[in-house]
Design a protein around this motif. Structure first.
Motif, PDB file in Angstrom:
ATOM      1  N   ASN A   1     -94.073 -27.084 -72.744  1.00 29.36           N
ATOM      2  CA  ASN A   1     -94.554 -27.662 -71.483  1.00 29.36           C
ATOM      3  C   ASN A   1     -94.486 -26.652 -70.341  1.00 29.36           C
ATOM      4  O   ASN A   1     -95.416 -26.535 -69.549  1.00 29.36           O
ATOM      5  CB  ASN A   1     -93.735 -28.911 -71.138  1.00 29.36           C
TER       6      ASN A   1
ATOM      7  N   LYS B   1    -100.642 -36.506 -82.824  1.00 27.87           N
ATOM      8  CA  LYS B   1    -100.450 -37.377 -81.657  1.00 27.87           C
ATOM      9  C   LYS B   1     -99.824 -36.580 -80.501  1.00 27.87           C
ATOM     10  O   LYS B   1    -100.296 -36.607 -79.366  1.00 27.87           O
ATOM     11  CB  LYS B   1     -99.531 -38.543 -82.057  1.00 27.87           C
ATOM     12  N   ARG B   2     -98.772 -35.834 -80.851  1.00 21.10           N
ATOM     13  CA  ARG B   2     -98.080 -35.032 -79.829  1.00 21.10           C
ATOM     14  C   ARG B   2     -99.032 -33.980 -79.256  1.00 21.10           C
ATOM     15  O   ARG B   2     -99.089 -33.765 -78.048  1.00 21.10           O
ATOM     16  CB  ARG B   2     -96.860 -34.368 -80.483  1.00 21.10           C
TER      17      ARG B   2
ATOM     18  N   ARG C   1    -102.363 -34.000 -79.185  1.00 20.55           N
ATOM     19  CA  ARG C   1    -103.434 -34.615 -78.406  1.00 20.55           C
ATOM     20  C   ARG C   1    -102.953 -34.968 -76.996  1.00 20.55           C
ATOM     21  O   ARG C   1    -103.625 -34.704 -76.005  1.00 20.55           O
ATOM     22  CB  ARG C   1    -103.927 -35.876 -79.137  1.00 20.55           C
ATOM     23  N   GLU C   2    -101.761 -35.542 -76.948  1.00 20.23           N
ATOM     24  CA  GLU C   2    -101.201 -35.925 -75.639  1.00 20.23           C
ATOM     25  C   GLU C   2    -100.963 -34.710 -74.754  1.00 20.23           C
ATOM     26  O   GLU C   2    -101.262 -34.727 -73.553  1.00 20.23           O
ATOM     27  CB  GLU C   2     -99.874 -36.684 -75.838  1.00 20.23           C
ATOM     28  N   ALA C   3    -100.434 -33.646 -75.383  1.00 14.35           N
ATOM     29  CA  ALA C   3    -100.164 -32.434 -74.606  1.00 14.35           C
ATOM     30  C   ALA C   3    -101.474 -31.833 -74.095  1.00 14.35           C
ATOM     31  O   ALA C   3    -101.573 -31.426 -72.934  1.00 14.35           O
ATOM     32  CB  ALA C   3     -99.417 -31.425 -75.476  1.00 14.35           C
TER      33      ALA C   3
ATOM     34  N   LYS D   1    -104.197 -33.283 -73.434  1.00 13.32           N
ATOM     35  CA  LYS D   1    -104.685 -34.113 -72.331  1.00 13.32           C
ATOM     36  C   LYS D   1    -103.914 -33.794 -71.039  1.00 13.32           C
ATOM     37  O   LYS D   1    -104.497 -33.584 -69.973  1.00 13.32           O
ATOM     38  CB  LYS D   1    -104.508 -35.590 -72.711  1.00 13.32           C
ATOM     39  N   GLN D   2    -102.600 -33.728 -71.188  1.00 16.53           N
ATOM     40  CA  GLN D   2    -101.756 -33.493 -70.011  1.00 16.53           C
ATOM     41  C   GLN D   2    -102.073 -32.160 -69.334  1.00 16.53           C
ATOM     42  O   GLN D   2    -102.044 -32.062 -68.114  1.00 16.53           O
ATOM     43  CB  GLN D   2    -100.287 -33.535 -70.427  1.00 16.53           C
TER      44      GLN D   2
END
Ligand SMILES: NC(=O)c1ccc[n+]([C@@H]2O[C@H](COP(=O)([O-])OP(=O)(O)OC[C@H]3O[C@@H](n4cnc5c(N)ncnc54)[C@H](O)[C@@H]3O)[C@@H](O)[C@H]2O)c1
Lengths: 325, 326
Positions: B15, B38-39, B41-43, B45-46
C-alpha cells in the motif's frame, strides 16, 4: 543507635546524612584519607580517623556503614561482624561470589544483621513499575529492557577505572538492574553479554546483556559508562496485554542556569524530587529490621545472587559464550 | 516515465509503495497482479490501476519493473518469473527466508541481466542518513558498539504462519537493522547469538521477540532487539532505534521520533502521528530511476542476502543455544 561510616567520599557522605535522617547518630567517620573522613565528620560532630579497622571495635558503635571501593567491602564486613556490629554495606556486595559467601558466613556466625544497599528496590519509579506488573497491567510479562548509565564515574583515586577493582559498568551499575530483575521476575537461567571495557585511548565501558530467566522471560540489560555527559535510566516491560515504559529524562523539573549575561544556558539540570530519598528508605527499612520487626527487603543472599549474575555476565563477555547460572 | 507493476498485496507495505508510485510524476502504476484475485482487484481499484489476473499476461504488459510484496516464502518464485520476463525487481524484505532462496533470487536476476533491489527504506530516512554521514565524517572516531531495536506490532495474518513467513519477529525485524549497520559501517557480520521465543503473545505459535548479540568485522559489538512487542494500545506501529558508541562520543537515533502526540476520543488511545519524511518515497524513487536508466539499484540483492544470512544464523543460534558464525 550509633553508626560508624567507613569510606567517606561520594556514598559515605550521603549515607551519613541518610542515617541521621532516620534517627541514627553518626559517631565516627573513617577513611584511608584522613581529610576525607574529617570533611564528613565535621558535619555530624563525629570523630574522624584513618584507622578504618580500629573504628570497628569501638564499644559505642552499633552499626557500621561500609561505603568503600567494592573489593574492600568483604574485609570490612568480616571485621565488623567479628566485632559484633550490624552492617550496612553498599552494593556490589563483593567483587566475587566467594567474597560474598565469606561475608555472609561471618555475619551468620556473629549473629549480626547484614544489609546490602540495593537501592533500586526502593526507588519510587521502580516500585511503581513493580506494582503495575503485580496489578496485571501488562498481563503476563515476556520481555524486560533496562538501561542505565552515563559518564564514566570519577571516584576517589580513580578506582572505578581499574576494571579489576570495580568490575566496570557490568558489575558496578548493571548490578542494580540484575537485582531488580531477580526481585520482580525470579532467578536467571543463563546470560550472554558483550562488554567494551576499554581503557585506551579513553576509559569507556558499555555492556549489553541478555538474560533468559528461569520462567522463560527474556531480559535485556544495557549499561553505559560511555557517554560524554549525563545519566539516564530507562525501563520497558512488555506483556501479552500491555507495555510499561519509564525514562528518567522525562522529569518534572528542568533548571537552566545562565553563567554569563547574554550567554545561553551552560547546563540543564533535570530533577525529579521526591519526598523521601530512596537512600533514606533503605536506612528506614534497615532500622525496622534492627528494631526486631520485619526483615529488610534485601537479604545478603539476594546481594550474592546479584553478584553471581554480574560475574556470569562478565564471564560471558570474556569468553564470548553464554553462561549458565 | 517508468511503468511499474505490483505483484501481490499480501504484504501491507504494498500500500505504501502504491501510494508512492501514484505520487511520483516519473512513475506509473500500470497494473496489479495478485494470486489472491479479490485482494488484487480491490487494491487495483483503490490505487486507480488495473488488475491482471494472469501472471504471464501481467508480465507481458509492457512493464519496466515490478515490486514484489507477497508472503515471504513466495518471493523467490515471483522474482524468478519477473526476472525471466526481463523486469527490474524491487523485492520486499526479507529477500527470502533461506540463504538458498536468496542466492537463487540473485542468480536469476543476474542471469536475466535485470536490476534487483531489496526494500530497505530505512536507508532513505533522513535521521538515519545523518547518522551515516556522522560516522563517515570520522568525527566520532573508531566505532565500538551499537545497541539497536526494531520493535513493532504483530502483523498477524500470514506473518504468523511459518509456512508463509518463514519465521516470526526475528525474521521480520532483524533485517532492517542488520542492513543499516552494514550500510553505515561498511562492515559485515561475523557471528550471531540469539535468544528468542513467543514471549508477549499467548498463542501465536512462533517467536514474537528475539534478543540478538552480534559482532561485525573489526570487533564492533552489536546487540539488537527484534520484536512484535508493541501492544494494540501502543500509540504507533513501532520503532527503529540505534545507539552507537564510538571513541569520541555516542550517537543515538530514534528514526521515527518526529511525531505529534494525538489524543482522540474515538480511538480511545493515544496516537503518534509521524510528520517526518516518508522513507518509502526515497526507496521507490530510486527503484523507478534504476528502471528508467536500466542500471543497478543502489540497494542491491546482495544487501538482501547479507541480512538474510544474519537472520538465518539467529534462528540457528536460538535453536542450538550457541554462537553461530555468519
Ligand atoms: N547505590 C548507589 O547508587 C551507588 C552509587 C555509587 C557508588 N556506589 C557504591 O558505593 C561504594 C563507594 O563508591 P563511591 O562512589 O563513594 O566511591 P569513592 O571513590 O567516591 O569513595 C570511596 C572512599 O573510600 C576511601 N577508601 C578507599 N579504599 C579504602 C579502604 N581500603 N578503606 C577505607 N577507605 C577506603 C576512599 O579514600 C574514598 O574516600 C562502591 O562500592 C560503589 O560501587 C553505590
Amino acid at each position: 543507635m550509633n553508626v560508624a561510616i567507613i569510606g567517606c567520599n561520594g556514598m559515605g557522605r550521603m549515607h551519613a546524612q541518610m542515617a541521621v535522617n532516620c534517627g541514627f547518630n553518626v559517631v565516627a567517620c573513617a577513611d584511608l584519607e584522613l581529610s576525607t573522613a574529617r570533611s564528613v565528620a565535621s558535619g555530624f560532630d563525629a570523630d574522624a580517623t584513618d584507622d578504618c579497622f580500629g573504628v570497628l571495635t569501638r564499644p559505642d558503635v552499633d552499626v557500621v556503614g561500609i561505603m568503600t571501593p567494592t573489593p574492600t567491602h568483604t574485609e570490612y564486613v568480616v571485621a565488623a561482624a567479628k566485632a559484633g556490629k550490624h552492617i550496612f554495606c553498599e552494593k556490589p556486595f563483593g567483587r566475587t561470589v566467594q567474597q560474598c559467601k565469606e561475608a555472609i558466613a561471618a555475619a551468620k556466625k556473629a549473629r549480626v544483621k547484614l544489609f546490602v544497599g540495593h537501592v533500586v528496590r526502593y526507588f519510587q519509579e521502580f516500585e511503581a513499575m513493580r506494582a503495575q506488573v503485580a496489578q496485571g497491567k501488562v498481563g503476563k510479562v515476556g520481555f524486560v529492557r533496562l538501561y542505565r548509565g552515563g559518564i564514566f564515574p570519577a571516584g576517589q583515586s580513580g578506582w572505578f577505572r581499574d576494571l579489576e577493582q570495580s568490575g566496570g559498568v557490568t558489575l558496578d551499575s548493571m548490578i542494580h538492574d540484575f537485582d531488580w530483575l531477580r526481585y520482580v521476575f525470579g532467578d536467571a537461567d543463563r546470560v550472554f553479554c558483550q562488554a567494551l571495557q576499554r581503557t585506551v585511548p579513553n576509559h569507556v565501558d558499555y555492556s549489553m546483556a541478555t538474560f533468559r530467566m528461569k520462567n522463560g522471560i527474556i531480559a535485556k540489560v544495557i549499561g553505559t559508562w560511555a557517554h560524554p555527559s549525563g545519566f539516564r535510566v530507562e525501563a520497558e516491560i512488555c506483556g501479552d496485554q500491555g507495555i510499561i515504559q519509564f525514562n528518567s529524562d522525562d522529569t518534572p523539573l528542568k533548571a537552566m542556569k545562565r553563567t554569563a549575561p547574554g550567554a545561553g544556558a551552560s547546563m540543564i539540570v533535570p530533577s525529579s524530587p521526591v519526598h523521601t530519598s530512596p537512600y533514606q528508605l533503605e536506612w528506614e527499612d534497615f532500622k525496622v529490621w534492627l528494631d526486631g520487626k520485619l526483615r529488610a527487603r534485601v537479604t545478603p543472599e539476594d546481594a550474592l545472587e546479584a553478584v553471581r549474575m554480574a560475574t556470569a555476565a562478565l564471564k560471558s563477555a570474556e569468553t564470548g559464550k553464554p553462561v549458565k547460572l | 516515465m517508468a511503468k511499474i507493476g505490483i505483484m501481490s498485496f499480501a504484504h501491507m507495505h504494498a500500500n505504501g509503495y502504491a501510494a508512492c508510485l501514484n505520487e511520483l510524476p516519473e512513475a506509473e502504476l500500470v497494473a496489479v497482479w495478485d494470486d489472491n484475485a479479490k485482494r488484487g482487484r480491490e487494491a487495483a481499484k483503490q490505487y486507480g490501476t488495473s488488475f491482471v489476473g494472469d501472471m504471464d499476461r501481467f508480465l507481458e504488459s509492457g512493464l519496466d519493473g515490478v515490486i514484489v510484496t507477497s508472503e515471504n516464502v513466495k518471493h523467490r518464485a515471483m522474482v524468478e518469473a519477473a526476472a525471466a520476463a526481463g523486469k527490474w525487481v524491487l523485492c520486499e524484505k526479507p529477500l527470502a527466508t533461506t540463504v538458498a532462496d536468496a542466492k537463487a533470487i540473485i542468480a536469476a536476476c543476474k542471469k536475466a541481466e535485470v536490476g534487483l533491489s531489496t526494500a530497505f527504506p530505512c536507508r532513505f530516512s533522513p535521521p538515519l542518513i545523518e547518522v551515516r554521514d556522522l560516522i563517515e565524517s570520522g568525527e566520532y572516531g573508531v566505532l565500538y558498539a551499537a545497541n539497536c531495536t526494531n520493535n513493532g506490532q504483530c502483523p498477524g495474518g500470514w506473518f504468523a504462519q511459518e509456512e508463509l513467513s518463514g519465521g516470526g519477529a526475528t525474521m521480520d525485524h532483524t533485517v532492517h537493522v542488520a542492513d543499516l549497520l552494514r550500510w553505515m559501517t561498511g562492515r559485515e557480520f561475523t557471528w550471531v547469538y540469539c535468544e528468542n521465543g513467543m514471549l508477549v503473545h499467548d498463542n501465536l505459535g512462533m517467536d514474537d521477540l528475539g534478543s540478538l548479540h552480534m559482532e561485525m568485522e573489526g570487533g564492533l559489538k552489536v546487540s539488537h532487539t527484534a520484536s512484535w512487542s508493541r501492544c494494540k494500545s501502543f500509540p504507533a506501529w513501532g520503532d527503529v532505534t540505534l545507539e552507537i558508541v564510538a571513541e569520541k562520543g555516542v550517537i543515538a537515533v530514534d528514526a521515527f521520533n518526529q511525531k505529534l502526540d494525538v489524543y482522540n476520543d474515538n480511538a480511545m488511545k493515544a496516537e503518534w502521528a509521524h510528520w517526518g519524511s516518508n522513507p518509502d518515497l526515497g526507496l521507490v524513487k530510486e527503484f523507478v530511476a534504476s528502471c528508467d536508466e536500466r542500471r543497478a539499484p543502489s540497494v542491491t540483492g546482495l544487501d538482501g542476502l547479507r541480512a538474510v544470512e544474519v537472520t538465518v544464523a539467529a534462528y540457528k543460534s536460538a535453536k542450538s543455544g550457541r554462537v553461530v558464525k555468519v
